[in-house]
Motif scaffolding. Structure first.
Motif, PDB file in Angstrom:
ATOM      1  N   GLN A 185      14.303  46.106 -18.739  1.00 23.15           N
ATOM      2  CA  GLN A 185      14.784  47.009 -17.681  1.00 23.15           C
ATOM      3  C   GLN A 185      13.846  46.956 -16.476  1.00 23.15           C
ATOM      4  O   GLN A 185      13.450  47.954 -15.889  1.00 23.15           O
ATOM      5  CB  GLN A 185      14.923  48.442 -18.201  1.00 23.15           C
ATOM      6  CG  GLN A 185      15.975  48.579 -19.295  1.00 23.15           C
ATOM      7  CD  GLN A 185      16.146  50.006 -19.771  1.00 23.15           C
ATOM      8  OE1 GLN A 185      15.231  50.822 -19.688  1.00 23.15           O
ATOM      9  NE2 GLN A 185      17.322  50.318 -20.268  1.00 23.15           N
ATOM     10  N   TYR A 186      13.522  45.708 -16.108  1.00 23.89           N
ATOM     11  CA  TYR A 186      12.581  45.476 -15.024  1.00 23.89           C
ATOM     12  C   TYR A 186      13.160  45.939 -13.686  1.00 23.89           C
ATOM     13  O   TYR A 186      14.290  45.620 -13.340  1.00 23.89           O
ATOM     14  CB  TYR A 186      12.228  43.987 -14.937  1.00 23.89           C
ATOM     15  CG  TYR A 186      11.403  43.624 -13.727  1.00 23.89           C
ATOM     16  CD1 TYR A 186      10.060  43.980 -13.648  1.00 23.89           C
ATOM     17  CD2 TYR A 186      11.967  42.945 -12.657  1.00 23.89           C
ATOM     18  CE1 TYR A 186       9.301  43.654 -12.535  1.00 23.89           C
ATOM     19  CE2 TYR A 186      11.218  42.617 -11.534  1.00 23.89           C
ATOM     20  CZ  TYR A 186       9.886  42.977 -11.485  1.00 23.89           C
ATOM     21  OH  TYR A 186       9.140  42.656 -10.373  1.00 23.89           O
ATOM     22  N   VAL A 187      12.371  46.704 -12.950  1.00 24.88           N
ATOM     23  CA  VAL A 187      12.758  47.167 -11.614  1.00 24.88           C
ATOM     24  C   VAL A 187      11.779  46.559 -10.618  1.00 24.88           C
ATOM     25  O   VAL A 187      10.573  46.817 -10.685  1.00 24.88           O
ATOM     26  CB  VAL A 187      12.701  48.711 -11.504  1.00 24.88           C
ATOM     27  CG1 VAL A 187      13.050  49.147 -10.088  1.00 24.88           C
ATOM     28  CG2 VAL A 187      13.640  49.335 -12.519  1.00 24.88           C
ATOM     29  N   PRO A 188      12.273  45.717  -9.684  1.00 27.27           N
ATOM     30  CA  PRO A 188      11.366  45.071  -8.738  1.00 27.27           C
ATOM     31  C   PRO A 188      10.766  46.058  -7.754  1.00 27.27           C
ATOM     32  O   PRO A 188      11.349  47.114  -7.471  1.00 27.27           O
ATOM     33  CB  PRO A 188      12.263  44.069  -8.006  1.00 27.27           C
ATOM     34  CG  PRO A 188      13.626  44.642  -8.130  1.00 27.27           C
ATOM     35  CD  PRO A 188      13.663  45.331  -9.470  1.00 27.27           C
ATOM     36  N   ASN A 189       9.609  45.726  -7.245  1.00 24.19           N
ATOM     37  CA  ASN A 189       8.964  46.510  -6.204  1.00 24.19           C
ATOM     38  C   ASN A 189       9.631  46.170  -4.883  1.00 24.19           C
ATOM     39  O   ASN A 189       9.443  45.091  -4.331  1.00 24.19           O
ATOM     40  CB  ASN A 189       7.464  46.161  -6.152  1.00 24.19           C
ATOM     41  CG  ASN A 189       6.723  46.997  -5.127  1.00 24.19           C
ATOM     42  OD1 ASN A 189       7.234  47.245  -4.049  1.00 24.19           O
ATOM     43  ND2 ASN A 189       5.522  47.408  -5.477  1.00 24.19           N
ATOM     44  N   LEU A 190      10.452  47.089  -4.369  1.00 23.39           N
ATOM     45  CA  LEU A 190      11.215  46.788  -3.158  1.00 23.39           C
ATOM     46  C   LEU A 190      10.305  46.483  -1.970  1.00 23.39           C
ATOM     47  O   LEU A 190      10.594  45.611  -1.161  1.00 23.39           O
ATOM     48  CB  LEU A 190      12.121  47.968  -2.815  1.00 23.39           C
ATOM     49  CG  LEU A 190      13.425  48.061  -3.611  1.00 23.39           C
ATOM     50  CD1 LEU A 190      14.191  49.298  -3.171  1.00 23.39           C
ATOM     51  CD2 LEU A 190      14.277  46.829  -3.418  1.00 23.39           C
ATOM     52  N   VAL A 198       8.783  33.200 -12.540  1.00 23.33           N
ATOM     53  CA  VAL A 198       9.537  34.459 -12.663  1.00 23.33           C
ATOM     54  C   VAL A 198       9.918  34.975 -11.279  1.00 23.33           C
ATOM     55  O   VAL A 198      11.058  35.397 -11.048  1.00 23.33           O
ATOM     56  CB  VAL A 198       8.709  35.518 -13.415  1.00 23.33           C
ATOM     57  CG1 VAL A 198       9.417  36.867 -13.389  1.00 23.33           C
ATOM     58  CG2 VAL A 198       8.454  35.080 -14.846  1.00 23.33           C
ATOM     59  N   SER A 199       8.975  34.907 -10.338  1.00 24.04           N
ATOM     60  CA  SER A 199       9.241  35.375  -8.984  1.00 24.04           C
ATOM     61  C   SER A 199      10.367  34.567  -8.337  1.00 24.04           C
ATOM     62  O   SER A 199      11.263  35.135  -7.697  1.00 24.04           O
ATOM     63  CB  SER A 199       7.977  35.262  -8.133  1.00 24.04           C
ATOM     64  OG  SER A 199       8.228  35.647  -6.801  1.00 24.04           O
ATOM     65  N   ASP A 214       4.370  40.497 -17.348  1.00 25.93           N
ATOM     66  CA  ASP A 214       4.868  40.724 -18.708  1.00 25.93           C
ATOM     67  C   ASP A 214       6.055  39.800 -19.002  1.00 25.93           C
ATOM     68  O   ASP A 214       6.159  39.226 -20.093  1.00 25.93           O
ATOM     69  CB  ASP A 214       5.317  42.189 -18.868  1.00 25.93           C
ATOM     70  CG  ASP A 214       4.166  43.166 -18.772  1.00 25.93           C
ATOM     71  OD1 ASP A 214       3.090  42.848 -19.306  1.00 25.93           O
ATOM     72  OD2 ASP A 214       4.354  44.234 -18.167  1.00 25.93           O
ATOM     73  N   ILE A 215       6.946  39.662 -18.019  1.00 24.04           N
ATOM     74  CA  ILE A 215       8.107  38.786 -18.206  1.00 24.04           C
ATOM     75  C   ILE A 215       7.658  37.336 -18.334  1.00 24.04           C
ATOM     76  O   ILE A 215       8.166  36.581 -19.173  1.00 24.04           O
ATOM     77  CB  ILE A 215       9.086  38.950 -17.023  1.00 24.04           C
ATOM     78  CG1 ILE A 215       9.627  40.383 -16.992  1.00 24.04           C
ATOM     79  CG2 ILE A 215      10.242  37.954 -17.125  1.00 24.04           C
ATOM     80  CD1 ILE A 215      10.435  40.699 -15.751  1.00 24.04           C
ATOM     81  N   ALA A 216       6.678  36.944 -17.515  1.00 25.16           N
ATOM     82  CA  ALA A 216       6.168  35.568 -17.560  1.00 25.16           C
ATOM     83  C   ALA A 216       5.573  35.241 -18.928  1.00 25.16           C
ATOM     84  O   ALA A 216       5.821  34.163 -19.487  1.00 25.16           O
ATOM     85  CB  ALA A 216       5.118  35.376 -16.461  1.00 25.16           C
ATOM     86  N   GLU A 217       4.807  36.173 -19.481  1.00 27.21           N
ATOM     87  CA  GLU A 217       4.177  35.946 -20.785  1.00 27.21           C
ATOM     88  C   GLU A 217       5.232  35.857 -21.883  1.00 27.21           C
ATOM     89  O   GLU A 217       5.142  35.017 -22.783  1.00 27.21           O
ATOM     90  CB  GLU A 217       3.183  37.068 -21.079  1.00 27.21           C
ATOM     91  CG  GLU A 217       1.940  37.020 -20.175  1.00 27.21           C
ATOM     92  CD  GLU A 217       1.043  38.223 -20.358  1.00 27.21           C
ATOM     93  OE1 GLU A 217       1.374  39.100 -21.202  1.00 27.21           O
ATOM     94  OE2 GLU A 217       0.007  38.310 -19.665  1.00 27.21           O
TER      95      GLU A 217
END
Length: 296
Positions: free
Chosen positions: A49-54, A21-22, A9-12
């Protein structure tokens, strides 16, 4: 339910690839990304409010070892300076080679799927230790926590020695009494309870009983284990009547209060030594599994 945004979503939204993005969100220094693009990605991530997958984030970085830190629920209620152990751990496990993550002690199932190089449990209950041990194969080290199984290495503050040092700071022959903040771990509470002094434990809910105890003993010397117990004791006694046993020197206490701290260098050396054994798979059931930290 609010949408959970992904890297895609952020990339788009930023009109870049998911890989870009990564690179930005994982702070890859060798990636050739312009400052404008980097700033735009971070702004969108913040907006979403993106929360990364730890799990993915930590497991994909094979160049760094993963250290999980579990702190008992009531730790900072007793030892306000105990949070300094986190800074000490960052000094031991430098960011170039390690990733440290503080874990939610109430939701252990959320992190048991990760392959930790070490789990360090600080002031946790026997039940909590048992549950962690049953649900992960990651090596675990216990600090200020007792457990009957010799499977785990344990580092224990030597409270009886600290109390003897505290008694020696008083310049009179008055009787000493002990007040301490209850710990999560029954073994540690038993260790303190076996110290041969008249004593009372602050549980967090017995303040009236504590105040009555202090008033009845106000002419005696007080030894407090834990910052909160020390502050409570000072409500009814003079500074010179108190000796405080604490993780590290607490500047909130007046100079007239004697402070007995534990040897942080000794603690660091033991953590390093144990981790090296665990990391090299050199630990054996026959060797010593309890290390005591002496007071300064």
């Amino acid at each position: 339910m609010a949408k959970k945004y992904t890297m895609q979503d952020i990339a788009e939204a930023a009109n870049v690839s998911k890989a870009t993005v990564s690179y930005v969100l994982n702070d890859k220094k060798n990636a050739r990304i312009s400052e404008d693009t980097r700033r735009r990605i971070l702004q969108i991530a913040n907006l979403y409010q993106y929360v990364p997958n730890l799990s993915a984030k930590y497991l994909c970085d094979n160049n760094k070892k993963l250290i999980g830190i579990i702190v008992g629920e009531s730790s900072f209620k007793g030892f306000t300076s105990e949070c300094e152990i986190i800074y000490l751990l960052y000094d031991i496990f430098r960011a170039d080679d390690y990733k440290l993550v503080i874990l939610d002690n109430k939701r252990q199932n959320n992190y048991m799927d990760l392959a930790y190089d070490l789990l360090l449990a600080i002031n946790v209950s026997e039940e909590h230790i048992r549950n962690i041990g049953m649900n992960t194969y990651s090596p675990m080290m216990l600090y200020d926590s007792m457990y009957s199984d010799s499977l785990f290495f344990k580092i224990i503050n030597d409270y009886p020695k600290a109390v003897e040092k505290a008694k020696a700071t008083f310049k009179n022959d008055k009787e000493c009494v002990l007040i301490y903040s209850i710990r999560n771990n029954k073994g540690i509470n038993t260790l303190i309870d076996n110290i041969p002094l008249n004593k009372i434990a602050f549980t967090g809910t017995n303040r009236k009983e504590i105040d009555e105890y202090i008033y009845l003993n106000k002419d005696k010397n007080f030894i407090a284990i834990g910052d909160i117990a020390g502050f409570i004791a000072l409500s009814n006694i003079s500074y010179e009547q108190l000796a405080l046993i604490t993780f590290s020197n607490n500047i909130a206490f007046p100079d007239a209060v004697s402070q007995i701290t534990f040897n942080n260098q000794e603690l660091k050396d033991n953590i390093k030594r144990i981790f090296e054994k665990l990391d090299a798979r050199q630990a054996s059931e026959q060797e010593q599994h309890i290390f005591r930290i002496n007071p300064n």
